[in-house]
Write a protein that holds these residues in place. Structure first.
Motif, PDB file in Angstrom:
ATOM      1  N   GLY A 179       0.813  -1.210   0.000  1.00 53.15           N
ATOM      2  CA  GLY A 179       0.000   0.000   0.000  1.00 53.15           C
ATOM      3  C   GLY A 179       0.847   1.262   0.000  1.00 53.15           C
ATOM      4  N   GLY A 180       1.978   1.226   0.706  1.00 58.11           N
ATOM      5  CA  GLY A 180       2.875   2.361   0.743  1.00 58.11           C
ATOM      6  C   GLY A 180       3.431   2.692  -0.633  1.00 58.11           C
ATOM      7  N   THR A 181       3.812   1.657  -1.370  1.00 64.42           N
ATOM      8  CA  THR A 181       4.353   1.861  -2.709  1.00 64.42           C
ATOM      9  C   THR A 181       3.283   2.367  -3.670  1.00 64.42           C
ATOM     10  OG1 THR A 181       6.091   0.191  -2.428  1.00 64.42           O
ATOM     11  CG2 THR A 181       5.428   0.716  -4.690  1.00 64.42           C
ATOM     12  N   ALA A 210       7.749   4.678 -13.153  1.00 61.46           N
ATOM     13  CA  ALA A 210       8.725   3.606 -12.921  1.00 61.46           C
ATOM     14  C   ALA A 210       9.788   4.053 -11.915  1.00 61.46           C
ATOM     15  CB  ALA A 210       9.389   3.209 -14.239  1.00 61.46           C
ATOM     16  N   ILE A 211      10.227   5.306 -12.044  1.00 65.11           N
ATOM     17  CA  ILE A 211      11.202   5.849 -11.086  1.00 65.11           C
ATOM     18  C   ILE A 211      10.597   5.907  -9.687  1.00 65.11           C
ATOM     19  CG2 ILE A 211      12.449   7.956 -10.408  1.00 65.11           C
ATOM     20  CD1 ILE A 211      12.913   8.489 -13.396  1.00 65.11           C
ATOM     21  N   GLY A 212       9.332   6.335  -9.602  1.00 63.47           N
ATOM     22  CA  GLY A 212       8.654   6.382  -8.315  1.00 63.47           C
ATOM     23  C   GLY A 212       8.546   5.011  -7.669  1.00 63.47           C
ATOM     24  N   LEU A 213       8.254   3.995  -8.486  1.00 62.88           N
ATOM     25  CA  LEU A 213       8.167   2.616  -7.994  1.00 62.88           C
ATOM     26  C   LEU A 213       9.500   2.168  -7.405  1.00 62.88           C
ATOM     27  CD1 LEU A 213       6.622  -0.109  -7.787  1.00 62.88           C
ATOM     28  CD2 LEU A 213       7.448  -0.616 -10.102  1.00 62.88           C
ATOM     29  N   ILE A 214      10.582   2.419  -8.150  1.00 60.32           N
ATOM     30  CA  ILE A 214      11.916   2.024  -7.688  1.00 60.32           C
ATOM     31  C   ILE A 214      12.285   2.755  -6.397  1.00 60.32           C
ATOM     32  CG2 ILE A 214      14.387   2.101  -8.233  1.00 60.32           C
ATOM     33  CD1 ILE A 214      13.567   1.783 -11.200  1.00 60.32           C
ATOM     34  N   LEU A 215      12.043   4.061  -6.376  1.00 69.38           N
ATOM     35  CA  LEU A 215      12.405   4.852  -5.197  1.00 69.38           C
ATOM     36  C   LEU A 215      11.589   4.458  -3.976  1.00 69.38           C
ATOM     37  CD1 LEU A 215      12.921   8.455  -6.652  1.00 69.38           C
ATOM     38  CD2 LEU A 215      14.656   6.739  -6.075  1.00 69.38           C
ATOM     39  N   SER A 216      10.317   4.122  -4.178  1.00 69.13           N
ATOM     40  CA  SER A 216       9.474   3.709  -3.061  1.00 69.13           C
ATOM     41  C   SER A 216       9.973   2.393  -2.459  1.00 69.13           C
ATOM     42  CB  SER A 216       8.022   3.554  -3.515  1.00 69.13           C
ATOM     43  OG  SER A 216       7.218   3.105  -2.445  1.00 69.13           O
ATOM     44  N   ILE A 217      10.334   1.454  -3.318  1.00 73.62           N
ATOM     45  CA  ILE A 217      10.874   0.177  -2.832  1.00 73.62           C
ATOM     46  C   ILE A 217      12.187   0.392  -2.097  1.00 73.62           C
ATOM     47  CG2 ILE A 217      11.804  -2.064  -3.542  1.00 73.62           C
ATOM     48  CD1 ILE A 217       9.767  -2.014  -5.865  1.00 73.62           C
ATOM     49  N   LEU A 218      13.054   1.230  -2.668  1.00 68.65           N
ATOM     50  CA  LEU A 218      14.325   1.540  -2.015  1.00 68.65           C
ATOM     51  C   LEU A 218      14.104   2.272  -0.695  1.00 68.65           C
ATOM     52  CD1 LEU A 218      16.461   2.698  -5.085  1.00 68.65           C
ATOM     53  CD2 LEU A 218      16.706   0.572  -3.783  1.00 68.65           C
TER      54      LEU A 218
END
Length: 269
Positions: A179-181, A210-218
């Motif tokens: 949910g956070g991502t 896509a950048i937002g997805l990567i940054l959220s996971i990181l």
């Protein structure tokens, strides 16, 4: 969500916004140097009180000071300065080991150097993002990816969280992480709509998503990284500096972790 946490957020966010939007480069650099110093102090204190190590705090603070002057050098040398920070810190660490006849241990030096790399060098990229073209807009992608993930993960975790994610951070759930991502990516896309339609920018939605997805996971990995240090040293929070949040490092752990990745990914747009 506790009242203290909400009040701290309502007070803290406008201050951060004012500094990042209206502050000149000197103010930005000094602000991040102070934040780095406070975070390094909390990090070092955690190891000292647990008797796990005795970090070289003077060296950590010295590294933090470099952030305050990072833009005093020509822009083309910024990455060189960041790259030189680690080997210089290693040199000074071993110099103290030799001078103290090994009263300062390899463990002390290792913990210090890890802290400098993890806190100081990573955080250096935030003022660099801010100094780039359109940096006043781009820096918010790192902040929304971090704090957006935290907020939505907390909300989703409270509402539907059932499955624990890791013993490192026992309050976090798989549902909260997902949910956070989702929430952070949605927030980033809404922000991009505003930039494109109000500020006249032309950012590709698929790319920034896509950048937002990567940054959220990181960002979530950064949160677990800070939690793993707390578990190792046996503390609950790094300090009680910010009511409802803990210490400075508790509040910005995910921003620190994603800062260099945000810099390199945002170059794409």
């Amino acid at each position: 969500m506790s009242i203290k946490r909400v009040i701290s957020g309502l007070i803290g966010f406008p201050i951060v916004a004012l500094v990042l939007i209206f502050g000149n480069q000197i103010i930005i650099d000094v602000a991040f140097a102070v934040i780095a110093a406070m975070s390094f102090h909390e990090y070092s204190h955690a190891f000292k009180v647990s008797n796990k190590a005795n970090p070289l705090t003077w060296l950590g603070y010295l590294a933090c000071v470099t952030i305050a002057f990072i833009h005093a050098f020509p822009k083309e040398y910024l990455i060189l300065i960041i790259g030189a920070t680690a080997p210089i810190a290693i040199l000074l660490s071993f110099a103290q080991i030799l001078i103290t006849k090994m009263k300062t241990t390899i463990m002390d030096a290792a913990v210090t150097l890890f802290g400098i790399c993890y806190i100081v060098i990573f955080l250096m990229f935030m003022p660099i993002i801010r100094s780039n073209e359109n940096g006043v807009f781009l820096i918010w992608y790192a902040i929304f990816a971090s704090w957006g993930t935290d907020i939505f993960a907390y909300v989703f975790g409270k509402l539907i969280g059932k499955h624990k994610f890791s013993k490192i951070s026992p309050n976090k759930t798989i549902e909260g992480c997902i949910g956070g991502t989702i929430g952070a990516v949605a927030l980033i896309l809404i922000y991009t709509i505003v930039l494109n339609n109000v500020c006249g920018m032309n950012i590709n939605y698929l790319l920034i998503g896509a950048i937002g997805l990567i940054l959220s996971i990181l960002s979530q990995m950064g949160d677990f990284a800070a939690s793993s240090i707390k578990r190792f040293t046996g503390i609950k929070d790094y300090s009680n500096l910010i009511p409802g949040h803990g210490g400075m490092l508790d509040r910005i752990d995910s921003i620190i972790f994603i800062a260099p990745f945000a810099y390199f990914l945002l170059v794409l747009i």
